[in-house]
Scaffold this active site. Structure first.
Site, short mmCIF file in Angstrom:
data_model
loop_
_atom_site.label_atom_id
_atom_site.label_comp_id
_atom_site.label_asym_id
_atom_site.label_seq_id
_atom_site.Cartn_x
_atom_site.Cartn_y
_atom_site.Cartn_z
N GLY A 192 -12.66 -31.76 -43.24
CA GLY A 192 -12.45 -31.89 -41.81
C GLY A 192 -11.15 -31.31 -41.29
N HIS A 231 -17.84 -41.06 -51.84
CA HIS A 231 -17.26 -40.05 -50.96
C HIS A 231 -15.76 -40.32 -50.80
CE1 HIS A 231 -16.38 -37.76 -47.29
NE2 HIS A 231 -17.46 -37.06 -47.57
N LYS A 245 -22.23 -38.85 -41.59
CA LYS A 245 -21.19 -39.87 -41.51
C LYS A 245 -21.53 -40.86 -40.37
CE LYS A 245 -17.96 -36.64 -43.58
NZ LYS A 245 -16.62 -36.05 -43.58
N GLU A 291 -15.02 -32.46 -53.86
CA GLU A 291 -14.50 -32.40 -52.51
C GLU A 291 -13.01 -32.69 -52.51
OE1 GLU A 291 -16.95 -35.32 -50.39
OE2 GLU A 291 -15.63 -36.86 -51.20
N GLU A 308 -13.85 -40.39 -48.41
CA GLU A 308 -13.46 -41.28 -47.32
C GLU A 308 -13.65 -42.74 -47.72
OE1 GLU A 308 -14.64 -37.91 -44.03
OE2 GLU A 308 -16.02 -39.57 -44.42
N ASN A 329 -23.93 -34.47 -44.50
CA ASN A 329 -23.53 -35.87 -44.38
C ASN A 329 -23.10 -36.11 -42.93
OD1 ASN A 329 -22.47 -38.45 -44.63
ND2 ASN A 329 -20.67 -37.81 -45.78
N SER A 351 -14.77 -28.60 -45.71
CA SER A 351 -14.70 -27.64 -44.60
C SER A 351 -15.54 -26.39 -44.86
CB SER A 351 -13.23 -27.25 -44.32
OG SER A 351 -12.51 -28.37 -43.85
#
Length: 248
Positions: free
Chosen positions: A167, A91, A10, A161, A93, A8, A206
């Site tokens: 990250g 996702h 992003k 996730e 985020e 991904n 990660s």
């Protein structure tokens, strides 16, 4: 079950970055036992498709409607027209930054499947939920609310996730990853019967060349959804190779 290694990108990348896709496509061709996918920004989809080779190209999000007055949004059919084969739905985020609910994510995934796309539905807990011991019920509830009830193993992938590991360089223990994936498998079977036993479950949080082999060795980890490490062939290709070693 074939391993899926999905990247991904992003909100990263311009046309020169497609040189990384060229190198990733070479690795995918060299390891046909692994399914490889990349979700570039929408602006690169049209250019990415013709040079992707064995790499599946997909979108990072879609709107649940087919068309309409939704400024700045992209429909699943638009993704298909650009050559997409899959789309990421929910996702962490987008859940965090845009407040996306389980119901909205299910609607997006349903629209994606109706358009012929594979929906990669993301679930996962945040750090307070993990620390408070609520990770399992939180993820189970997200599955209940986010997975389209008519899904099949052909049009659904689930990605676990843990938001606190994305990250940050932090990862759950192998016992935590394996345990959560076992719960997700059981939940998918409950929701989708026999199809749930064949849906691929990815781990995302990660993943990098140093830990990929260990994570992919967990039962019911059928691949990975990778962010930062997918931006260059240097860090993404070793993960593909690790998956290939396991697939053999």
């Amino acid at each position: 079950m074939r391993v899926l290694i999905a990247g991904n990108w992003k909100m990263n990348g311009s046309r020169p970055m497609l040189a990384e896709l060229d190198r990733i496509a070479e690795a995918a061709a060299a390891h046909p036992e692994v399914d490889v996918a990349i979700a570039p920004p929408f602006t690169l989809l049209a250019d990415a498709g013709p040079r992707a080779g064995h790499v599946l190209i997909g979108g990072q999000d879609c709107h649940p409607a087919v068309k309409g007055a939704h400024t700045g949004c992209i429909s699943a059919d638009m993704l298909v027209e650009m050559g997409a084969r899959f789309v990421i739905c929910g996702h962490s985020e987008r859940r965090a930054e845009f407040g996306e609910s389980d119901a909205l994510i299910q609607a997006k995934a349903t629209a994606a499947q109706a358009a012929g796309l594979i929906a990669i539905v993301c679930v996962g807990e945040d750090e307070p939920e993990r620390d408070e011991g609520r990770a399992v019920p939180v993820v189970a509830a997200e599955l209940d609310g986010s997975v389209p009830p008519a899904s099949t193993a052909a049009n659904l992938v689930v990605s676990y996730e843990p938001a606190w590991a994305i990250g940050t360089g932090r990862t759950p223990t192998m016992a935590q990853i394996c345990g959560m994936h076992a719960m997700i498998r059981a939940k998918l079977i409950q929701l989708l019967d026999e199809e749930g036993a064949r849906v691929r479950i990815l781990y995302g949080g990660s993943v990098n060349p140093a830990n990929a082999a260990q994570i992919l060795a967990c039962e019911d980890v059928n691949g990975a959804l990778i962010g930062g490490a997918s931006l260059t062939a240097e860090t993404f290709v070793p993960i593909i190779k690790a998956a290939a070693d396991i697939a053999r």
